[in-house]
Design an enzyme around this catalytic site. Sequence first.
Site, short mmCIF file in Angstrom:
data_model
loop_
_atom_site.label_atom_id
_atom_site.label_comp_id
_atom_site.label_asym_id
_atom_site.label_seq_id
_atom_site.Cartn_x
_atom_site.Cartn_y
_atom_site.Cartn_z
N TRP A 28 0.01 39.77 -40.58
CA TRP A 28 1.16 40.32 -41.30
C TRP A 28 2.06 41.11 -40.36
O TRP A 28 1.59 41.82 -39.47
CB TRP A 28 0.66 41.25 -42.41
CG TRP A 28 1.72 42.07 -43.07
CD1 TRP A 28 2.19 43.29 -42.66
CD2 TRP A 28 2.47 41.74 -44.23
NE1 TRP A 28 3.20 43.74 -43.49
CE2 TRP A 28 3.38 42.80 -44.48
CE3 TRP A 28 2.47 40.65 -45.10
CZ2 TRP A 28 4.27 42.80 -45.56
CZ3 TRP A 28 3.35 40.65 -46.18
CH2 TRP A 28 4.23 41.72 -46.40
N MET A 29 3.38 41.02 -40.60
CA MET A 29 4.35 41.88 -39.91
C MET A 29 5.43 42.28 -40.90
O MET A 29 5.90 41.46 -41.69
CB MET A 29 4.99 41.15 -38.72
CG MET A 29 6.07 41.98 -38.02
SD MET A 29 6.73 41.19 -36.52
CE MET A 29 7.54 39.75 -37.21
N ASN A 30 5.83 43.57 -40.84
CA ASN A 30 7.02 43.99 -41.61
C ASN A 30 7.93 44.82 -40.72
O ASN A 30 8.43 44.31 -39.71
CB ASN A 30 6.65 44.65 -42.94
CG ASN A 30 5.75 45.85 -42.85
OD1 ASN A 30 4.58 45.75 -42.50
ND2 ASN A 30 6.28 47.03 -43.20
N ASP A 31 8.21 46.08 -41.04
CA ASP A 31 9.25 46.84 -40.36
C ASP A 31 9.07 46.93 -38.86
O ASP A 31 7.95 47.05 -38.35
CB ASP A 31 9.27 48.31 -40.86
CG ASP A 31 9.37 48.44 -42.36
OD1 ASP A 31 9.51 47.42 -43.05
OD2 ASP A 31 9.28 49.58 -42.83
N GLN A 47 5.26 47.03 -37.61
CA GLN A 47 4.16 47.18 -38.55
C GLN A 47 3.36 45.87 -38.60
O GLN A 47 3.95 44.79 -38.82
CB GLN A 47 4.69 47.51 -39.93
CG GLN A 47 5.40 48.86 -40.03
CD GLN A 47 4.42 50.00 -40.12
OE1 GLN A 47 3.94 50.34 -41.19
NE2 GLN A 47 4.11 50.64 -39.00
N ARG A 146 9.41 59.53 -45.31
CA ARG A 146 8.90 58.68 -44.23
C ARG A 146 10.03 58.10 -43.38
O ARG A 146 11.21 58.30 -43.66
CB ARG A 146 8.07 57.53 -44.82
CG ARG A 146 8.77 56.67 -45.86
CD ARG A 146 7.79 55.67 -46.45
NE ARG A 146 8.36 54.83 -47.49
CZ ARG A 146 8.32 55.12 -48.79
NH1 ARG A 146 7.75 56.24 -49.20
NH2 ARG A 146 8.86 54.30 -49.67
#
Length: 468
Positions: A28-31, A47, A146
């Site tokens: 998984w990858m996000n921000d 992330q 955050r």
Amino acid sequence: MSDMQNPSQNTPYVEHRPAYHFLPPKGWMNDLNGLVHFRGEYHLFYQHNPEAAVPRNIVWGHAVSLNLVNWRHLPVALRPDQPYDKDGVWTGCMVDDGGTPTAVYTGVHTEVQCIATSKDMVRWTKAPENPVIAAPPPGVEVTGFRDPYVWRSRDWWYAVVGSGIKDVGGTIFLYRSRDLRRWEYLEPALVGKKEETGEMWECPNLFQLGRKWVLWTSPVPLGRVIYFVGTFRKHQFQPEYRGEMDLGGCFYAPQGFRDARGRRILFGWLWETRSEPMSAEAGWAGVQSLPRWATLGRDNRLLFEPVPELRRLRRGAVSLTARTLRSGEEVALQELSGDRWELQVEIHPQDAARCGVRLYHVADEGQMTAVFFSQAEQKLVVDRTHSSRYEEVTRDVRSAPFSLKEKEPLRLRLFVDRSVLEVYANGHTCLTSRIYPQGAGGYQPRLFAEEGSALATRIEGWTLDAIW
């Protein structure tokens, strides 16, 4: 190089895995967490869950590049291994503190702000002072706290932390510090209206660009990126213009940085619009956009173009002479068929109600995605209602307000990378979408006009190399 980075043809949904956009070998990858140009190298942190294509057990992934195009994976930079970040090392940024790379990030037990430093950009040490911002401002009921964004101005470090005031709207809280470890809360730099700009502002970036200041953020629950252009004086940001960064439905949480050449470069997270079981079977989820160069227009609108370094990927140029596009007909670029290409077209709409490009799947023309300008509705549109035969993917229509000045042509630049479609129009409007056709082979572009005629004066394309 891992098997997932160069998967076999038997890998599930291998035809959807991008080849020249950045993504990790698996998981998984996000921000984006930290983008920085340090000692001649571009560093990208993100992330990441390296074990599965789900947003759990998040660490900071890391890659490095000399040219913003070709990337080399490095070891995981940060893990959730302290009491103050045991539930997650979340989004933050990267700064150069007098030659010491310093990551500023959100640790999750409750949401607190932390720092870590490195001597070599590979091994990282978390500061003993963590958390350096241990709680939101007192007396304020917040909807989140955050994603710190930090910059230096003269003798001070400044930070904005994404947040929201309950029942009021998204906000950014402003702090300052001499040493990145002891922070003084100043005030909210800007507070939005919940009904207009969401209840919580994630991933804010606040920076000077030319004569103005720019703030962009990803509001919850809107699921898109908005930006403001204005002034920043006496700790207050005053918006003068508000815009949308990308309304294609898949672009979120961008982060920008200033490189050694003075350019403001940004990437954004392109999320999946297929089912979670499809991502789990494929073994990966999440892609980063192509790097975009942001500049400021005369009307205070942000302008976006892919960085020129991407031209190094071009192979096998294809072009056609000027063509009249008549309703009911299509002009095909036969030699550009495939799953990795770039297309630049310039079209004068004339009296056509709609004109643009259709992307047909080479093995099944029933799978088609259309990119076009609707002159009647004054919109730029990506129509993916027929983009796939899979029931588990999103098939919808996305659009952005779009108009042309008198005699101004429609200038489209399309990047196709298997399941990624990035559309740039006239330097200021972007639509980024995900398309998941059934079957390999890629797409063939065809120009079209409807309910009238248009004139295509530039038609040029290239096959693009893979970066892995």
